[in-house]
Write a protein that holds these residues in place. Structure first.
Motif: not given
Length: 556
Positions: A207-212, A365-370, A374-375, A405-409
């Motif tokens: 989780i720390s790595l993903l946050l980084m 780009g970068v947003p889609g890559a992130f 998650i997927v 994960q995206l807090r869309q719930d």
């Protein structure tokens, strides 16, 4: 300037931001446009302290690095402490349940042994103790008579640390009696709990790595938008000035005296005006050349960062030969619009089943890559932790996990991000192929005839409106003589001009399917290469607008 005037203060060998507090006259003399500094408005720009942070000797190249060092350790410590607290609470709860289970087991065994004269028949008691040894956590058990003497024992008392064992005991009270005629002691190992705690620690590190990674990308995007983009305009103007075309930089809206870039831009414009009047032109051009080199270096660092992000995303993608041992021929076309993209694919064999997944995440780009990260994490958990094997069930789980994960719930998120996804599962033993799609379809070509199996229209991960329909069941597809294609809309939504006299138009699903059917007799790798070449020819001078992903596969 007369000979009797005071000599100019020597120019310190630092960048403009590192000059420190100078007087108006000193700064004007050092930069070589003292006459320009006398113009109206320049005094406010050149006053001491106008460039915030100058005395600290920082430069624009270190902004992202400084922010990272100041913010990320705090976030990482908070996350690690939170995860450690959660792991500790979970461990205590599991240890309590573990001990309660051991007590129940010891009580039941003690009740089965507690018969009159039990200590005179050790064989019957040993059979009960042998039943305890079948528990994987069992280490030692002993029966004691009323005097505390050991009558029967099973296993061996381990020599280890006390906190790695669970000790429980139960009295042997015969039916109808009130006095204990002995006791049963059971010792169980807590190695499984310790292993669970270690997994929790590894999860905390992940989780720390993903946050980084998330933080680095966000920081990069912000600095690029609010700093690098504006500096690029300065770079363009500097290149014009190098060729003695005195171009100035347009200010975005009202001048803000506390914004360093606005101050630098205004100073640059005034400098250009000074060059127009011929004041110290050669010296200023040398300064511009030095600034030009620094800006090029900053731009190169940004491009290198994006290139490193591509290597990270490429490492998450599976090997194209991942299904070779499963007897499936696979060919892959994965081409992001930029260095990184929002398309993702998954190839893996699990429990004799082969999984082929294609996902098209929001944006590129970068947003889609992130989103693809998650997927990828969600798919790994669904297949390996939850053990899902049905394509429809995997899509439903992916929908839930991405929204979480995206807090869309339902927790107040204002984002509207998600993905389209298609999943195929091939059972080699049963010779069956199951498909389910959300926003993506499966194209099947058999004997030169194309068929399109549509998925549900709704994508995954988007905020719920109450009208969503996810696939409720899998579609079984015959495999004899068939070739299968999963593709994103970046393949079919390409613009081209077959007729130069007519406007550009989309190539469309039908045209792409026709091209695939025309090459159906070729090996899959050659089919994909031929399609890519034909798409490039169709586009001509038109540019691509989206990421492209195509997975072609068929059982051998």
């Amino acid at each position: 300037m007369s000979d009797s005037a005071s000599p100019a203060v020597p120019l310190r060998r630092r960048s403009l931001r590192g000059l420190g507090p100078l007087s108006r006259d000193d700064l004007a003399a050092n930069l070589g446009f003292a006459d320009v500094a006398a113009e109206e408005g320049v005094a406010d720009i050149m006053r001491p302290g106008a460039l915030r942070g100058a005395a600290r000797g920082r430069n624009l190249d270190s902004v992202a690095y400084t922010l990272f060092l100041r913010i990320y350790p705090v976030i990482a410590v908070v996350v690690l402490l939170t995860q450690a607290a959660i792991a500790w609470v979970n461990y205590n709860d599991q240890y309590r349940l573990y001990t309660e289970r051991a007590e129940v087991m010891a009580t039941l065994v003690a009740a089965s042994i507690a018969q009159p004269g039990w200590n005179r028949d050790p064989a019957r008691s040993r059979a009960a103790l042998d039943a305890l040894t079948r528990d994987p956590a069992f280490r030692y058990a002993a029966l004691h008579d009323a005097s505390g003497r050991t009558v029967v024992a099973a296993g061996q008392m381990p020599r280890t640390r006390p906190w790695e064992l669970a000790h429980v005991s139960a009295d042997l009270v015969p039916a109808g009696g009130t006095r204990a005629e002995g006791s049963l002691t059971v010792v169980l190992s807590t190695a499984a709990l310790r292993a669970s705690a270690e997994k929790q620690a590894m999860l905390s590190l992940a989780i720390s790595l993903l946050l980084m990674l998330t933080f680095v990308a966000t920081l990069h995007r912000t600095v690029r938008r609010h700093v690098i983009a504006r500096l690029k305009r300065l770079l363009v103007a500097m290149r014009e000035v190098e060729h003695k075309r005195w171009a100035t930089v347009a200010m975005d809206g009202e001048f803000r005296p506390r914004n360093e870039i606005d101050v630098i831009t205004q100073a640059f414009n005034n400098m250009v005006e000074g060059l127009r009047s011929g004041d110290e032109a050669k010296q200023l051009l040398r300064d511009l050349a030095a600034a030009h080199g620094k800006l090029e270096q900053a731009n190169r660092l940004v491009i290198e960062s994006i290139g490193y992000a591509r290597r990270i995303q490429s490492s998450v993608l599976p090997d194209h030969a991942a299904l070779d041992r499963a007897g499936i021929e696979v060919a892959v076309l994965w081409e992001p619009l930029h260095l990184v993209g929002g398309d993702y694919f998954w190839l893996e064999e699990v429990d004799g089943l082969s999984f082929v997944v294609v996902a098209d995440c929001t944006g590129h780009g970068v947003p889609g890559a992130f989103l693809t990260l998650i997927v990828a994490t969600a798919l790994d958990r669904l297949l390996h932790e939850r053990g899902l094997r049905s394509p429809a069930a995997i899509l439903a789980g992916l929908d839930t996990m991405v929204r979480a994960q995206l807090r869309q719930d339902g927790r107040g998120s204002e984002s509207d991000d998600g993905l389209d996804c298609g999943i195929c599962v091939w059972d080699r033993d049963a010779r069956t192929l199951l498909f389910a799609g959300a926003g993506l379809s499966l194209t099947v070509i058999r004997d030169g005839v194309a068929e399109r199996i549509r998925g549900e229209k709704r994508g995954l991960g988007y905020p719920r409106t109450g009208r969503e329909v996810l696939p409720e069941r899998d579609v079984s597809v015959p495999v004899a003589g068939a070739t299968f294609y999963l593709m994103t809309d970046g393949i079919t939504d390409q613009m081209g001009r077959p007729d130069p006299a007519r406007p550009a138009r989309l190539i469309g699903q039908k045209a792409v399917t026709g091209r695939l059917a025309a090459h159906a007799a070729l090996p899959l790798a050659q089919q994909v290469a031929a399609l890519e070449a034909e798409l490039a020819a169709y586009r001509g001078p038109e540019v691509r607008r989206d990421d492209m992903t195509l997975i072609a596969f068929r059982p051998r």
